[in-house]
Design a protein around this motif. Structure first.
Motif, PDB file in Angstrom:
ATOM      1  N   VAL A 344       0.706  -1.112   0.210  1.00  0.00           N
ATOM      2  CA  VAL A 344      -0.001  -0.203  -0.047  1.00  0.00           C
ATOM      3  C   VAL A 344       0.775   1.322   0.104  1.00  0.00           C
ATOM      4  N   GLN A 345       0.570   2.159  -1.062  1.00  0.00           N
ATOM      5  CA  GLN A 345       1.379   3.286  -1.106  1.00  0.00           C
ATOM      6  C   GLN A 345       0.741   4.637  -1.197  1.00  0.00           C
ATOM      7  N   TRP A 346       1.030   5.725  -0.308  1.00  0.00           N
ATOM      8  CA  TRP A 346       0.492   7.048  -0.538  1.00  0.00           C
ATOM      9  C   TRP A 346       1.258   7.628  -1.644  1.00  0.00           C
ATOM     10  N   MET A 347       0.494   8.119  -2.675  1.00  0.00           N
ATOM     11  CA  MET A 347       1.303   9.077  -3.695  1.00  0.00           C
ATOM     12  C   MET A 347       0.586  10.409  -3.820  1.00  0.00           C
ATOM     13  N   ARG A 348       1.769  11.380  -4.064  1.00  0.00           N
ATOM     14  CA  ARG A 348       1.200  12.781  -4.038  1.00  0.00           C
ATOM     15  C   ARG A 348       1.870  13.483  -5.324  1.00  0.00           C
ATOM     16  N   ARG A 349       0.842  14.204  -6.108  1.00  0.00           N
ATOM     17  CA  ARG A 349       1.118  14.822  -7.452  1.00  0.00           C
ATOM     18  C   ARG A 349       0.888  16.146  -7.271  1.00  0.00           C
ATOM     19  N   VAL A 372       7.230   0.193   7.207  1.00  0.00           N
ATOM     20  CA  VAL A 372       6.762   1.408   6.810  1.00  0.00           C
ATOM     21  C   VAL A 372       8.090   2.101   6.271  1.00  0.00           C
ATOM     22  N   GLY A 373       7.930   2.759   5.053  1.00  0.00           N
ATOM     23  CA  GLY A 373       8.979   3.524   4.639  1.00  0.00           C
ATOM     24  C   GLY A 373       8.445   4.616   4.033  1.00  0.00           C
ATOM     25  N   TRP A 374       9.285   5.882   3.996  1.00  0.00           N
ATOM     26  CA  TRP A 374       8.897   7.259   3.783  1.00  0.00           C
ATOM     27  C   TRP A 374       9.484   7.461   2.256  1.00  0.00           C
ATOM     28  N   GLY A 375       8.887   8.051   1.188  1.00  0.00           N
ATOM     29  CA  GLY A 375       9.498   8.445   0.107  1.00  0.00           C
ATOM     30  C   GLY A 375      10.201   9.539  -0.067  1.00  0.00           C
ATOM     31  N   ASP A 376       9.468  10.265  -0.466  1.00  0.00           N
ATOM     32  CA  ASP A 376      10.194  11.811  -0.750  1.00  0.00           C
ATOM     33  C   ASP A 376      10.867  12.523   0.328  1.00  0.00           C
ATOM     34  N   ASP A 377      10.497  12.277   1.813  1.00  0.00           N
ATOM     35  CA  ASP A 377      10.960  12.970   2.741  1.00  0.00           C
ATOM     36  C   ASP A 377      11.128  11.987   3.922  1.00  0.00           C
ATOM     37  N   THR A 378      12.343  11.631   4.079  1.00  0.00           N
ATOM     38  CA  THR A 378      12.472  10.552   5.060  1.00  0.00           C
ATOM     39  C   THR A 378      12.464  11.123   6.628  1.00  0.00           C
ATOM     40  N   SER A 379      12.335  12.459   6.762  1.00  0.00           N
ATOM     41  CA  SER A 379      12.372  12.940   8.032  1.00  0.00           C
ATOM     42  C   SER A 379      10.744  12.965   8.321  1.00  0.00           C
ATOM     43  N   ARG A 380       9.923  12.770   7.626  1.00  0.00           N
ATOM     44  CA  ARG A 380       8.493  12.524   7.771  1.00  0.00           C
ATOM     45  C   ARG A 380       8.336  11.222   8.901  1.00  0.00           C
ATOM     46  N   GLY A 381       9.279  10.407   9.026  1.00  0.00           N
ATOM     47  CA  GLY A 381       9.116   9.264   9.971  1.00  0.00           C
ATOM     48  C   GLY A 381       8.960   9.714  11.129  1.00  0.00           C
ATOM     49  N   MET A 386       2.175   5.710   9.118  1.00  0.00           N
ATOM     50  CA  MET A 386       1.305   5.002   8.287  1.00  0.00           C
ATOM     51  C   MET A 386       0.943   3.488   9.018  1.00  0.00           C
ATOM     52  N   GLU A 387      -0.234   3.266   9.303  1.00  0.00           N
ATOM     53  CA  GLU A 387      -0.894   2.078   9.880  1.00  0.00           C
ATOM     54  C   GLU A 387      -1.833   1.277   9.169  1.00  0.00           C
ATOM     55  N   LYS A 388      -1.741  -0.147   9.509  1.00  0.00           N
ATOM     56  CA  LYS A 388      -2.743  -0.849   9.068  1.00  0.00           C
ATOM     57  C   LYS A 388      -3.801  -1.125  10.293  1.00  0.00           C
ATOM     58  N   GLU A 389      -5.025  -0.498  10.250  1.00  0.00           N
ATOM     59  CA  GLU A 389      -5.788  -0.513  11.378  1.00  0.00           C
ATOM     60  C   GLU A 389      -6.777  -1.778  11.497  1.00  0.00           C
ATOM     61  N   ALA A 390      -6.895  -2.356  10.206  1.00  0.00           N
ATOM     62  CA  ALA A 390      -7.642  -3.598   9.928  1.00  0.00           C
ATOM     63  C   ALA A 390      -7.221  -4.271   8.850  1.00  0.00           C
ATOM     64  N   GLU A 391      -8.239  -5.464   8.553  1.00  0.00           N
ATOM     65  CA  GLU A 391      -8.017  -5.893   7.167  1.00  0.00           C
ATOM     66  C   GLU A 391      -8.472  -4.940   6.214  1.00  0.00           C
ATOM     67  N   GLY A 392      -7.855  -4.835   5.219  1.00  0.00           N
ATOM     68  CA  GLY A 392      -8.119  -3.787   4.352  1.00  0.00           C
ATOM     69  C   GLY A 392      -8.498  -2.375   4.491  1.00  0.00           C
ATOM     70  N   ARG A 393      -7.849  -1.704   5.643  1.00  0.00           N
ATOM     71  CA  ARG A 393      -7.948  -0.519   5.866  1.00  0.00           C
ATOM     72  C   ARG A 393      -6.733   0.042   6.416  1.00  0.00           C
ATOM     73  N   TYR A 394      -6.148   1.015   5.829  1.00  0.00           N
ATOM     74  CA  TYR A 394      -4.814   1.850   6.270  1.00  0.00           C
ATOM     75  C   TYR A 394      -5.010   3.202   6.063  1.00  0.00           C
ATOM     76  N   SER A 395      -4.011   3.862   7.339  1.00  0.00           N
ATOM     77  CA  SER A 395      -4.324   5.098   7.453  1.00  0.00           C
ATOM     78  C   SER A 395      -3.031   5.975   7.155  1.00  0.00           C
ATOM     79  N   LEU A 396      -3.085   7.183   6.844  1.00  0.00           N
ATOM     80  CA  LEU A 396      -1.733   7.886   6.757  1.00  0.00           C
ATOM     81  C   LEU A 396      -2.135   9.123   7.534  1.00  0.00           C
TER      82      LEU A 396
END
Length: 633
Positions: A344-349, A372-381, A386-396
């Motif tokens: 699961v990836q969160w993308m921003r354009r 969990v990995g941070w893409g464009d800004d590693t300091s965001r960690g 970013m978490e898996k709250e339940a099966e099929g549910r992911y939050s940022l």
């Protein structure tokens, strides 16, 4: 000598006569075959004279007939069969099939118990003289059919989602006094989309596109089917076949086939085939019985038809800079969650104000391994999660949003159907993205301006220290800091192309980045040539110094200032406000020593040359005069 030649001639003639003797061959017996299944007896004749196409006649000597001969079938006489075989020959159940002119086989499509006995293959003579053998015989034993096959349940119910596990079972057993082996094969008819089954996959008479999936052979070896991608899936552990012995004597063995993840190409009508094998006296294995059990039809629903990826909230989110941002990604239609891994990836354009125009970057990801990995800004960690709250549910969650966080956010989900732990290079079965969520941040107004100039002093010469000043003015409310970068564009020599930048040089719009002073006071140098340093002299005043300048340092210099603001939580973020100064031209003059060097070298060289010539001339004249004086004496 004449006696030796005569003896050799007689031996050669005898050998040639022996070599052309007629010989009829049948397999060695006894042969055990199962009632109700085919019998095939090949017969070959060699060493004959006459036509290349020979005739064959078959006789049966039953054990209960006291050695009485019964005509079975002939290739030259339609009225040859005796009464017990006439109707069977007319229907084609008993026939002769030719392999070549001198090779033919007797085929009995369905053996009967009364077909047991000694079979004789006779070839009528076409030779000029009678020599050799004209027939051969073999004993055939007809044993009872004890091959049994069954299944506990058939394929039924709703379609399976792509990536689901498929398990098929088949029970088989054989009770025979003879030593026989059993093989079990699972196969499928029809379907085959995407399996790569070739033209040879069609099984004549057993349905279009017949494919063997996996089997346990007569020697208990497991082998995947050769058509399609079954061999690769077997090596990867995605297809298996297990034999489980019956719990009590006489119970049938259970054969269990598993597919870890079904694909759309696995759809079709499945069957289980059991075959009984016996080792003939000549050492070859012969299949003497075979039964097929239909297991039902399998329908596979592609993930592309079921997978859904949605985000909440939807539409547009408007926040004040520094406020937290929370987005949720919901995934559905994957099937059994325990069978498939997800990326699961969160993308921003782009920025919201630009309509999402620009390059798309990865904000965060949750891999199949749960990391969990941070893409464009590693300091965001440190400022988000970013978490898996339940099966099929992911939050940022971003605890404190910055101006750079504006843009269009999408959730991208890659499903590895049927694989719990895919490798780094494993391709995803399918990747699907959600609709975009526009995140618009309201930021405080910031104005910034910069001016770059050379510090006052004498003319700059090679080897001097060059000092460049950057004056920055910021107008805003609240705390702010400035990050300053120094850029430089070299002057290309006349008549040549611009120099290629070295790998360590970081270019910005064709300009080389020399050094920077970050908003938190850290100085960074990006040049591996000249010795440079950058420092803050006073609020709003920054200096770049180039020590021991060389001609390569000549060019146009400018400074770029970016303003950072502080959010309510004390974190610093880039406000997006930036200003670039006009360029300053740096030119290095030659030193006095450089201007005197060439005349000095030329003068010293000329003086040395003239001195050497004078000394050589004087010496030469003196030696000549001395020589004349000696000659007069």
């Amino acid at each position: 000598m004449a006696l030796w030649r005569t003896t050799a001639f007689i031996c050669l003639q005898w050998a040639l006569q022996y070599a052309v003797c007629r010989e009829v061959n049948l397999p060695s017996g006894p042969l055990y075959r199962v009632a109700g299944f085919p019998l095939s007896l090949p017969c070959a004749v060699s060493g004959y004279e006459g036509a290349r196409t020979q005739d064959f006649e078959w006789f049966l000597y039953r054990e209960d007939a006291g050695g009485r001969q019964i005509g079975v079938i002939s290739t030259r006489d339609r009225g040859f069969p005796y009464a017990p075989f006439q109707s069977r020959v007319r229907s084609g159940e008993v026939r002769v099939e030719r392999d070549s002119g001198d090779r033919a086989r007797l085929v009995v499509q369905r053996l009967r118990p009364e077909d047991q006995g000694r079979y004789e293959c006779y070839t009528p003579s076409t030779d000029s003289r009678y020599q050799g053998n004209y027939s051969a015989s073999v004993i055939v034993k007809v044993i009872a059919d004890t091959l049994q096959i069954s299944h506990s349940r058939s394929l039924s119910g709703p379609p399976l989602t792509e990536g689901s596990e498929l398990q098929l079972t088949c029970s088989a057993a054989v009770q025979s006094k003879q030593h026989t082996h059993l093989s079990v094969t699972f196969g499928v008819r029809g379907g085959g989309a995407g399996t790569g089954a070739g033209p040879g996959a069609a099984g004549g008479g057993q349905g279009h596109n017949l494919r063997e999936v996996i089997s346990i052979g007569r020697e208990l070896g497991v082998a995947p089917g050769r058509n399609g991608d079954y061999e690769k899936r077997y090596r990867d552990g995605e297809i298996s076949l297990e034999k489980r012995r019956g719990s009590a004597e006489g119970d049938r063995d259970l054969y269990v086939m598993k597919m870890a993840a079904v694909a759309p190409g696995d759809a079709g009508s499945y069957f289980c085939e059991a075959a009984q094998w016996i080792l003939d006296p000549e050492g070859g294995w012969e299949r003497i019985a075979q039964r097929t059990m239909e297991l039902g039809n399998l329908t596979v629903q592609p993930l592309a038809d079921t997978l859904t990826v949605t985000t909440t909230p939807q539409g547009e989110v408007i926040l004040q800079a520094g406020n937290p941002l929370s987005l949720t990604c919901e995934v559905g239609g994957v099937g059994a969650w325990a069978r498939s891994a997800l990326l699961v990836q969160w993308m921003r354009r782009g920025a919201a104000g630009d309509g999402g125009v620009g390059a798309e970057v990865e904000v965060a990801r949750l891999g199949p391994d749960g990391v969990v990995g941070w893409g464009d800004d590693t300091s965001r960690g440190r400022g988000g999660s970013m978490e898996k709250e339940a099966e099929g549910r992911y939050s940022l969650r971003l605890f404190s949003t910055h101006a750079a966080d504006s843009g269009v956010y999408r959730c991208a989900v890659s499903v590895f159907a049927g694989r719990r732990d895919p490798g780094p290079s494993s391709p995803a079965t399918i990747t699907q993205r959600s609709d975009g969520v526009i995140v618009n941040l309201k930021t405080k107004e910031v104005r910034v301006s910069t001016v770059a100039e050379l510090s006052r002093g004498p003319l700059l010469k090679r080897g001097n220290t060059v000092s460049l000043l950057c004056n920055v003015s910021v107008a805003t409310t609240g705390p702010s800091r400035v990050e300053v970068q120094w850029l430089m564009r070299r002057e290309a020599p006349k008549g040549t192309e611009e120099e290629e930048e070295e790998e360590v040089e970081v270019e910005m719009n064709g300009r080389k980045r020399l050094a920077a002073l970050t908003y938190d006071g850290l100085s960074r140098s990006y040049s591996n040539g000249s010795d440079v340093s950058v420092e803050r002299l006073a609020p709003g005043c920054y200096r770049l110094r180039i020590h021991a300048a060389t001609p390569e340092d000549q060019g146009h210099y400018l400074c770029l200032a970016e303003v950072w603001g502080q959010d309510p939580h004390g974190g610093w973020y880039n406000t997006g406000a930036r200003a670039e100064s006009a360029s300053v031209h740096v030119y290095l003059y030659a030193r006095a020593t450089d201007q005197l060097l060439i005349p000095l070298v030329v003068g010293v060289s000329s003086a040395l040359f003239v001195g050497v010539v004078i000394i050589a001339t004087v010496t030469c004249c003196f030696m000549n005069r001395l020589a004349r004086q000696r000659s007069q004496k």
